[in-house]
Design a protein around this motif. Sequence first.
Motif, PDB file in Angstrom:
ATOM      1  N   ALA A  60       1.762  -5.597  -4.966  1.00 14.64           N
ATOM      2  CA  ALA A  60       1.092  -6.908  -5.002  1.00 14.64           C
ATOM      3  C   ALA A  60      -0.261  -6.854  -4.301  1.00 14.64           C
ATOM      4  CB  ALA A  60       1.987  -7.966  -4.357  1.00 14.64           C
ATOM      5  N   MET A  61      -0.350  -6.081  -3.222  1.00 16.63           N
ATOM      6  CA  MET A  61      -1.626  -5.936  -2.517  1.00 16.63           C
ATOM      7  C   MET A  61      -2.663  -5.264  -3.418  1.00 16.63           C
ATOM      8  SD  MET A  61      -2.409  -3.547   0.734  1.00 16.63           S
ATOM      9  CE  MET A  61      -4.072  -3.033   1.013  1.00 16.63           C
ATOM     10  N   VAL A  62      -2.272  -4.189  -4.082  1.00 14.68           N
ATOM     11  CA  VAL A  62      -3.206  -3.490  -4.984  1.00 14.68           C
ATOM     12  C   VAL A  62      -3.646  -4.427  -6.103  1.00 14.68           C
ATOM     13  CG1 VAL A  62      -3.463  -1.561  -6.605  1.00 14.68           C
ATOM     14  CG2 VAL A  62      -2.302  -1.198  -4.409  1.00 14.68           C
ATOM     15  N   LYS A  63      -2.712  -5.194  -6.648  1.00 14.13           N
ATOM     16  CA  LYS A  63      -3.065  -6.151  -7.708  1.00 14.13           C
ATOM     17  C   LYS A  63      -4.043  -7.208  -7.195  1.00 14.13           C
ATOM     18  CE  LYS A  63      -0.219  -7.996 -10.494  1.00 14.13           C
ATOM     19  NZ  LYS A  63       0.902  -8.652 -11.166  1.00 14.13           N
ATOM     20  N   ARG A  64      -3.835  -7.690  -5.959  1.00 16.17           N
ATOM     21  CA  ARG A  64      -4.714  -8.710  -5.381  1.00 16.17           C
ATOM     22  C   ARG A  64      -6.137  -8.165  -5.218  1.00 16.17           C
ATOM     23  NH1 ARG A  64      -1.630  -9.810  -1.381  1.00 16.17           N
ATOM     24  NH2 ARG A  64      -2.699  -8.672   0.252  1.00 16.17           N
ATOM     25  N   TYR A  65      -6.256  -6.968  -4.701  1.00 18.78           N
ATOM     26  CA  TYR A  65      -7.584  -6.369  -4.526  1.00 18.78           C
ATOM     27  C   TYR A  65      -8.235  -6.086  -5.878  1.00 18.78           C
ATOM     28  CZ  TYR A  65      -7.539  -5.844   0.521  1.00 18.78           C
ATOM     29  OH  TYR A  65      -7.563  -6.097   1.866  1.00 18.78           O
ATOM     30  N   THR A  66      -7.436  -5.651  -6.847  1.00 18.37           N
ATOM     31  CA  THR A  66      -7.969  -5.369  -8.179  1.00 18.37           C
ATOM     32  C   THR A  66      -8.471  -6.647  -8.847  1.00 18.37           C
ATOM     33  OG1 THR A  66      -6.443  -3.520  -8.409  1.00 18.37           O
ATOM     34  CG2 THR A  66      -7.451  -4.346 -10.431  1.00 18.37           C
ATOM     35  N   SER A  67      -7.720  -7.729  -8.707  1.00 22.44           N
ATOM     36  CA  SER A  67      -8.131  -8.978  -9.360  1.00 22.44           C
ATOM     37  C   SER A  67      -9.418  -9.532  -8.762  1.00 22.44           C
ATOM     38  CB  SER A  67      -7.016 -10.018  -9.291  1.00 22.44           C
ATOM     39  OG  SER A  67      -6.856 -10.498  -7.984  1.00 22.44           O
ATOM     40  N   ARG A  68      -9.644  -9.289  -7.477  1.00 22.48           N
ATOM     41  CA  ARG A  68     -10.846  -9.821  -6.821  1.00 22.48           C
ATOM     42  C   ARG A  68     -12.047  -8.883  -6.906  1.00 22.48           C
ATOM     43  NH1 ARG A  68      -9.781 -13.509  -2.577  1.00 22.48           N
ATOM     44  NH2 ARG A  68     -12.025 -13.843  -2.601  1.00 22.48           N
ATOM     45  N   LEU A  69     -11.788  -7.559  -6.903  1.00 28.68           N
ATOM     46  CA  LEU A  69     -12.885  -6.590  -6.804  1.00 28.68           C
ATOM     47  C   LEU A  69     -12.964  -5.609  -7.966  1.00 28.68           C
ATOM     48  CD1 LEU A  69     -12.413  -5.775  -3.005  1.00 28.68           C
ATOM     49  CD2 LEU A  69     -14.130  -7.294  -4.012  1.00 28.68           C
ATOM     50  N   GLY A  70     -12.060  -5.717  -8.919  1.00 32.96           N
ATOM     51  CA  GLY A  70     -12.073  -4.805 -10.049  1.00 32.96           C
ATOM     52  C   GLY A  70     -11.436  -3.470  -9.703  1.00 32.96           C
ATOM     53  N   PRO A  71     -11.679  -2.451 -10.537  1.00 28.35           N
ATOM     54  CA  PRO A  71     -11.056  -1.142 -10.320  1.00 28.35           C
ATOM     55  C   PRO A  71     -11.359  -0.547  -8.939  1.00 28.35           C
ATOM     56  CG  PRO A  71     -12.106  -1.215 -12.469  1.00 28.35           C
ATOM     57  CD  PRO A  71     -12.490  -2.481 -11.757  1.00 28.35           C
ATOM     58  N   GLU A  72     -12.558  -0.807  -8.438  1.00 31.33           N
ATOM     59  CA  GLU A  72     -12.902  -0.305  -7.104  1.00 31.33           C
ATOM     60  C   GLU A  72     -12.024  -0.953  -6.037  1.00 31.33           C
ATOM     61  OE1 GLU A  72     -15.122  -1.455  -9.296  1.00 31.33           O
ATOM     62  OE2 GLU A  72     -16.293   0.330  -9.801  1.00 31.33           O
ATOM     63  N   GLY A  73     -11.624  -2.198  -6.256  1.00 32.32           N
ATOM     64  CA  GLY A  73     -10.731  -2.884  -5.330  1.00 32.32           C
ATOM     65  C   GLY A  73      -9.385  -2.187  -5.231  1.00 32.32           C
ATOM     66  N   ALA A  74      -8.898  -1.677  -6.367  1.00 34.28           N
ATOM     67  CA  ALA A  74      -7.636  -0.933  -6.354  1.00 34.28           C
ATOM     68  C   ALA A  74      -7.779   0.319  -5.508  1.00 34.28           C
ATOM     69  CB  ALA A  74      -7.212  -0.580  -7.777  1.00 34.28           C
ATOM     70  N   GLU A  75      -8.913   0.983  -5.603  1.00 37.18           N
ATOM     71  CA  GLU A  75      -9.148   2.185  -4.794  1.00 37.18           C
ATOM     72  C   GLU A  75      -9.220   1.839  -3.312  1.00 37.18           C
ATOM     73  OE1 GLU A  75     -12.172   4.919  -6.145  1.00 37.18           O
ATOM     74  OE2 GLU A  75     -11.920   4.207  -8.203  1.00 37.18           O
ATOM     75  N   ILE A  76      -9.847   0.722  -2.990  1.00 37.33           N
ATOM     76  CA  ILE A  76      -9.926   0.284  -1.592  1.00 37.33           C
ATOM     77  C   ILE A  76      -8.524   0.007  -1.065  1.00 37.33           C
ATOM     78  CG2 ILE A  76     -10.696  -1.578  -0.069  1.00 37.33           C
ATOM     79  CD1 ILE A  76     -13.205  -1.777  -1.937  1.00 37.33           C
ATOM     80  N   ALA A  77      -7.715  -0.714  -1.836  1.00 39.62           N
ATOM     81  CA  ALA A  77      -6.340  -1.040  -1.414  1.00 39.62           C
ATOM     82  C   ALA A  77      -5.530   0.232  -1.208  1.00 39.62           C
ATOM     83  CB  ALA A  77      -5.675  -1.944  -2.447  1.00 39.62           C
ATOM     84  N   ARG A  78      -5.637   1.178  -2.138  1.00 39.94           N
ATOM     85  CA  ARG A  78      -4.892   2.432  -2.007  1.00 39.94           C
ATOM     86  C   ARG A  78      -5.352   3.214  -0.771  1.00 39.94           C
ATOM     87  NH1 ARG A  78      -4.707   2.056  -7.682  1.00 39.94           N
ATOM     88  NH2 ARG A  78      -6.580   3.272  -8.095  1.00 39.94           N
ATOM     89  N   ALA A  79      -6.650   3.182  -0.479  1.00 39.62           N
ATOM     90  CA  ALA A  79      -7.157   3.876   0.712  1.00 39.62           C
ATOM     91  C   ALA A  79      -6.612   3.223   1.983  1.00 39.62           C
ATOM     92  CB  ALA A  79      -8.683   3.870   0.713  1.00 39.62           C
TER      93      ALA A  79
END
Length: 96
Positions: free
Chosen positions: A62-81
Amino acid sequence: MTVGTPVTPEDLFAPEPEADPCDSLDDLLISMLIDRTLRARGQHEARAEAGLPVRKMAWEYAMVKRYTSRLGPEGAEIARAMLALAHSRSDLPPDA
């Protein structure tokens, strides 16, 4: 940089003489990431002590999805990091 002056790789990464307007934001983000990592690690320890799995996969997804929805694909990378940092064993400096 002056026109006609050769640029070396060291010049590309040398700090500018005046402060960058993003420096204070970078410092704040770093402090917040340290705080977030320490909180997540504390939660992981508490879950382990309670006999629960350290990782709560649904929450992480859910965290990765939240970052992705707000920041796009780069948001998913930030969440994973951030998740990788929370699960790493590396020491962090105390928040300054």
